[in-house]
Design a protein around this motif. Structure first.
Motif, PDB file in Angstrom:
ATOM      1  N   CYS A 108      19.673  63.486  33.243  1.00 51.36           N
ATOM      2  CA  CYS A 108      19.347  64.801  32.681  1.00 51.36           C
ATOM      3  C   CYS A 108      19.459  64.740  31.166  1.00 51.36           C
ATOM      4  CB  CYS A 108      20.289  65.872  33.226  1.00 51.36           C
ATOM      5  SG  CYS A 108      19.952  67.532  32.574  1.00 51.36           S
ATOM      6  N   GLN A 134       7.412  65.704  32.504  1.00 48.22           N
ATOM      7  CA  GLN A 134       8.254  65.856  33.709  1.00 48.22           C
ATOM      8  C   GLN A 134       9.640  65.235  33.541  1.00 48.22           C
ATOM      9  OE1 GLN A 134       5.441  64.201  36.664  1.00 48.22           O
ATOM     10  NE2 GLN A 134       5.087  66.296  37.354  1.00 48.22           N
ATOM     11  N   PRO A 136      13.569  65.684  33.411  1.00 49.73           N
ATOM     12  CA  PRO A 136      14.588  66.647  33.842  1.00 49.73           C
ATOM     13  C   PRO A 136      15.510  67.027  32.685  1.00 49.73           C
ATOM     14  CG  PRO A 136      15.122  64.443  34.640  1.00 49.73           C
ATOM     15  CD  PRO A 136      13.766  64.345  34.018  1.00 49.73           C
ATOM     16  N   PRO A 171      14.985  76.154  33.376  1.00 51.62           N
ATOM     17  CA  PRO A 171      15.947  75.078  33.652  1.00 51.62           C
ATOM     18  C   PRO A 171      17.361  75.642  33.684  1.00 51.62           C
ATOM     19  CG  PRO A 171      15.364  75.092  31.338  1.00 51.62           C
ATOM     20  CD  PRO A 171      14.498  76.122  31.989  1.00 51.62           C
TER      21      PRO A 171
END
Length: 203
Positions: A108, A134, A136, A171
């Motif tokens: 992440c 894409q 994270p 998010p």
């Protein structure tokens, strides 16, 4: 999560030279002077682990810190520091992009946002780029202690509302103050949960 150990491991200018043990990596990035080093020190409970400086733009390398010998916290150079020359800026942009796009251990990316400011175009464009690729990520709003509760709520909501104009789903996000330790437990608990999910997926 209890932080039992937090140790600096290595600095690199090339993602391919970063640790090869495959442990999860949680990287932190943001505009220069967003409070990244202070946040790392607060999260790990080690005041001098990441070097803080009154001069923004000092982080020029990928810095790995081993946490509990189980995962890495990674300090990335800040973006958007106007006083770098064009060559320096291009080199850092390549360094950052290569790590984010090519690093398989990146679990992440925490994008740090200064909660005192109106939504900044450079932050929004960077987040848009993450979405296009894409990657994270989660958002950490910093310096919450610098505002009243009301002003903080307004600024955070304004940033989230701006994101909603482009994103169907927001998010994860956290509100922090390195000065008073706000947000520490929430972030570490979230990392612990993600790590457990990774372990279960590979079991």
């Amino acid at each position: 999560m209890t932080i039992k150990s937090a140790e600096f491991v290595i600095s690199n200018s090339d993602y391919r030279k970063c640790p090869s043990d495959g442990k999860p990596e949680y990287a932190l990035i943001g505009r220069s002077n967003v409070g990244k080093s202070s946040l790392i020190n607060m999260l790990t409970g080690k005041k001098g682990l990441a070097m803080t400086s009154s001069t923004p733009g000092k982080t020029l390398l990928i810095n790995h810190f081993a946490i509990n010998n189980e995962w890495y916290m990674v300090d990335l150079p800040g973006y958007g520091y106007a006083k770098r020359n064009k060559s320096q800026q291009e080199t850092l942009e390549t360094l950052i992009a290569d790590y984010i796009l090519e690093r398989e251990s990146l679990t992440c990316l925490f994008v740090l946002i200064d909660s005192r400011l109106e939504p900044q175009r450079i932050d929004l464009e960077f987040i848009e780029w993450l979405g296009e690729n894409q990657v994270p990520f989660a958002i950490i709003f910093t310096k919450a202690d610098k505002l009243s509760h009301g002003a903080l709520t307004v600024n955070v909501q304004k940033f989230l509302d701006t994101l909603k104009e482009e994103w169907e789903e927001l998010p994860p996000y956290f509100i922090t103050s390195s000065l008073i330790g706000q947000g520490r437990d929430e972030i570490l608990k979230w990392i612990e949960s993600v790590n457990k999910d990774l372990e279960n997926a590979t079991a």
